[in-house]
Design a protein around this motif. Structure first.
Motif, PDB file in Angstrom:
ATOM      1  N   SER A  13     -42.872  87.565  -4.670  1.00 59.18           N
ATOM      2  CA  SER A  13     -42.956  88.745  -5.357  1.00 59.18           C
ATOM      3  C   SER A  13     -41.978  89.686  -4.978  1.00 59.18           C
ATOM      4  CB  SER A  13     -44.199  89.426  -5.195  1.00 59.18           C
ATOM      5  OG  SER A  13     -45.312  88.496  -5.802  1.00 59.18           O
ATOM      6  N   LEU A  15     -40.310  94.004  -6.439  1.00 65.70           N
ATOM      7  CA  LEU A  15     -40.527  95.055  -7.439  1.00 65.70           C
ATOM      8  C   LEU A  15     -39.355  95.064  -8.366  1.00 65.70           C
ATOM      9  CD1 LEU A  15     -42.394  97.655  -7.306  1.00 65.70           C
ATOM     10  CD2 LEU A  15     -40.395  98.859  -6.464  1.00 65.70           C
ATOM     11  N   ARG A  16     -39.848  95.027  -9.638  1.00 68.51           N
ATOM     12  CA  ARG A  16     -38.720  95.229 -10.608  1.00 68.51           C
ATOM     13  C   ARG A  16     -38.035  96.395 -10.788  1.00 68.51           C
ATOM     14  NH1 ARG A  16     -43.678  93.534 -13.371  1.00 68.51           N
ATOM     15  NH2 ARG A  16     -43.258  91.303 -14.379  1.00 68.51           N
ATOM     16  N   GLU A 184     -44.613  94.365 -10.167  1.00 69.07           N
ATOM     17  CA  GLU A 184     -43.772  93.142  -9.386  1.00 69.07           C
ATOM     18  C   GLU A 184     -43.385  92.035 -10.287  1.00 69.07           C
ATOM     19  OE1 GLU A 184     -46.340  92.396  -5.959  1.00 69.07           O
ATOM     20  OE2 GLU A 184     -45.240  93.926  -4.900  1.00 69.07           O
ATOM     21  N   THR A 186     -42.669  87.850 -10.292  1.00 69.29           N
ATOM     22  CA  THR A 186     -42.553  86.736  -9.261  1.00 69.29           C
ATOM     23  C   THR A 186     -41.389  85.813  -9.664  1.00 69.29           C
ATOM     24  OG1 THR A 186     -45.113  86.707  -9.198  1.00 69.29           O
ATOM     25  CG2 THR A 186     -43.936  84.601  -8.619  1.00 69.29           C
TER      26      THR A 186
END
Length: 202
Positions: A13, A15-16, A184, A186
């Protein structure tokens, strides 16, 4: 020999980090030429404002003008053109979006994405992780079957892909800067393999 088919996925995962905002200029009226002229003028002003903000990538999207024929009442024309903002500087992009909304642009969608750099950066590590897990799993299965892993016969390694739930799309209120949280994503890599298992020599 026994052929073993396996699939293994490694994921993490992140963080965008890239915010995408889709806005649009929209006009309705009786004359399509007047509508196009108004869209062109308003979009030129929006682009001029957007290009003054550092760290925000700007591009125009779809442009269309079409006639609407309601069941009751006269026909009318509706036209729109989209404006797309992308930026890792979310505060600057959100402030710009709020200013453009105050100028009359409408919000079509807003969502965070994982940037290509983030995805590529995780790809090599995830590939190595998936391969190591595949080796361990193949050895464990072979051991339970009282066989040995001879070699890989075929191997398909996928590219890194992103998943997870994005920030919902919505229409934000004009006259105030929209707000957004990145959430988040993936990132995953999947490997498919065929291995040859061989009985140990007596």
């Amino acid at each position: 020999m026994t052929v073993l088919h396996l699939s293994q996925t490694a994921e993490r995962s992140v963080l965008r980090d890239l915010l995408r905002i889709d806005l649009r200029v929209e006009e309705t009226g009786a004359d399509p030429l007047t509508i196009q002229s108004s869209i062109n003028r308003r979009m030129a002003a929006a682009l001029d404002r957007a290009h003054q903000v550092q760290g925000v990538q700007v591009e125009t999207g779809s442009y269309g003008v079409g006639e609407e024929r309601p069941q009751s009442g006269p026909s009318r024309w509706r036209g729109s053109q989209s404006l797309i903002l992308r930026s890792k500087a979310a505060d600057a992009a959100l402030k710009l979006a709020g200013a453009l909304q105050s100028d009359g642009l409408l919000m079509s969608s807003m969502a965070y994405e994982a940037s290509p750099e983030i995805v590529r950066g995780a790809e090599e590590d995830l590939t190595a992780e998936a391969l190591a897990a595949l080796d361990r799993r193949a050895a464990s299965i072979a051991d339970r079957m009282h066989l040995n892993v001879l070699r890989y016969r075929d191997l398909h390694v996928g590219n890194a892909e992103t998943g997870g739930r994005p920030v919902p799309r919505f229409a934000a209120a004009a006259m105030a800067a929209p707000v957004a949280e990145p959430g988040e994503a993936t990132i995953r890599v999947t490997i498919e393999a065929e291995l040859l298992l061989l009985a140990p020599r007596p």
